[in-house]
Design an enzyme around this catalytic site. Structure first.
Site, short mmCIF file in Angstrom:
data_model
loop_
_atom_site.label_atom_id
_atom_site.label_comp_id
_atom_site.label_asym_id
_atom_site.label_seq_id
_atom_site.Cartn_x
_atom_site.Cartn_y
_atom_site.Cartn_z
N MET A 172 -3.64 0.58 5.42
CA MET A 172 -2.83 -0.41 4.70
C MET A 172 -2.21 0.25 3.46
O MET A 172 -1.80 -0.43 2.53
CB MET A 172 -3.67 -1.62 4.30
N LEU A 197 -3.29 5.03 -0.42
CA LEU A 197 -4.15 6.06 0.19
C LEU A 197 -5.00 6.80 -0.84
O LEU A 197 -4.51 7.18 -1.90
CB LEU A 197 -3.28 7.06 0.96
N HIS A 249 -8.88 8.01 3.16
CA HIS A 249 -7.84 7.97 4.19
C HIS A 249 -7.43 9.39 4.59
O HIS A 249 -7.21 9.68 5.77
CB HIS A 249 -6.58 7.28 3.66
N GLU A 265 -15.86 4.85 8.61
CA GLU A 265 -17.16 4.17 8.73
C GLU A 265 -17.45 3.31 7.51
O GLU A 265 -18.37 2.51 7.52
CB GLU A 265 -18.28 5.20 8.89
O1 PAF Z 1 -9.09 -0.77 7.37
C1 PAF Z 1 -7.91 -1.06 7.15
O2 PAF Z 1 -7.24 -0.46 6.32
C2 PAF Z 1 -7.27 -2.20 7.92
O3 PAF Z 1 -8.17 -3.22 8.16
C3 PAF Z 1 -6.58 -1.73 9.22
C4 PAF Z 1 -7.59 -1.18 10.23
C5 PAF Z 1 -5.53 -0.68 8.92
C6 PAF Z 1 -5.89 -2.92 9.90
O4 PAF Z 1 -4.95 -3.50 9.05
#
Ligand code: PAF
Length: 286
Positions: free
Chosen positions: A33, A36, A40, A151
């Site tokens: 989302m 970052l 990420h 995780e």
């Molecule tokens: O973990 C996240 O950032 C969100 O829940 C995802 C998996 C990108 C779905 O919007």
């Protein structure tokens, strides 16, 4: 540093993926989302080790937020995100609008059960159906061979594995370990909401989880170890939503036969909700 190719439509993304597939490349997607952080970026690195064409998606998904949650306030900084991804040499970024993902007249949902029951769902009953819907759409848009999730959101990872299996989606789902700050706090885009004082306190959450695992290793009974953890968190000003030991595979409550377990917690400091989890298995009798 090359700027990755940015795709805003499903049709354009699919064309690019088709070319990569024709070239015989293994394709990976890292759904995010945005906002970052190193957590990420570790998912992207892990994808790059396992695939030859790596994409990230950046989409703040409205269907996983309840009306009282932080959808509007959720941090969005596409340029900074793209710069971080460019540094890693990612191949493509999917950056759809809400209208591209949920066009006018959109009327379909995905309903999940099994590991989606309770824990997060007790306070966020809308959440996993929203995640399942958007992840299904992202997987169908990008058609990857592999998708990687952190995780840190352990229940989310279990839910995704379950519906991907149930719906026979031809994609491998991989989990990647939680990345932590120097003081042990699990990285999260929402940590930036913490006041300096609460940010300091937040580091107690992983400390308590580790202490519980140590107590279990030493033979303390599960209910006592958990009750002690809850007491310590409350004493430090956390409101605890849950602190539970569950089966690592199904997230069902544990019994004597459960081998691999996960300690999962959600707790609030002020308006910020923190989640964390750690693995545990019973020490073998010697
Ligand atoms: O973990 C996240 O950032 C969100 O829940 C995802 C998996 C990108 C779905 O919007």
């Amino acid at each position: 540093m090359t700027r990755p190719r940015i795709f805003e439509t499903i049709a354009a993304l699919r064309k690019e993926v088709e070319i990569a597939r024709r070239d015989g490349r293994r394709i990976a997607l890292v759904p995010t989302m945005g906002a970052l952080h190193d957590g990420h970026l570790s998912l992207v690195r892990s994808a790059q080790e396992r695939a030859d064409f790596v994409m990230a998606s950046i989409f703040v998904n409205p269907t996983q937020f309840a009306p009282n949650e932080d959808f509007d306030a959720y941090p969005r900084d596409h340029e900074a995100d793209i710069a971080k991804l460019a540094e890693l040499g990612i191949d493509a970024v999917f950056l759809p609008t809400v209208g591209e993902m949920y066009p006018k007249g959109f009327a379909t949902g995905v309903t999940v059960g099994g590991p989606a029951r309770d824990l997060e769902s007790a306070t966020r009953p809308h959440f996993f159906n929203g995640v399942a819907l958007v992840v299904t759409k992202l997987l169908l848009a990008a058609l990857p061979d592999l998708a990687i999730f952190g995780e840190k959101d352990y229940q989310q990872l279990c839910v995704i594995r379950q519906f991907v299996r149930d719906l026979n989606m031809p994609v491998e789902i991989a989990g990647a370990p939680t990345v932590r700050e120097g003081d042990g706090l699990a990285m999260s885009s929402r940590n930036r909401y913490l006041s300096p004082q609460d940010r300091h306190k937040a580091a107690l959450l992983p400390v308590v989880l580790r202490d519980i695992l140590k107590a279990l290793d030493d033979g303390t009974h599960v209910p006592e170890a958990l009750a002690d953890g809850i007491r310590r968190l409350k004493e430090d000003g956390f409101e605890v939503d849950y602190l539970e030991l569950r089966s690592a595979e199904t997230l069902a409550p544990v019994d004597d036969a459960t081998a691999e377990m996960r300690l999962l917690a959600a707790a609030r400091l002020g308006d910020t909700r923190l989640i964390d989890n750690m693995a545990w298995s019973k020490p073998r009798a010697s």
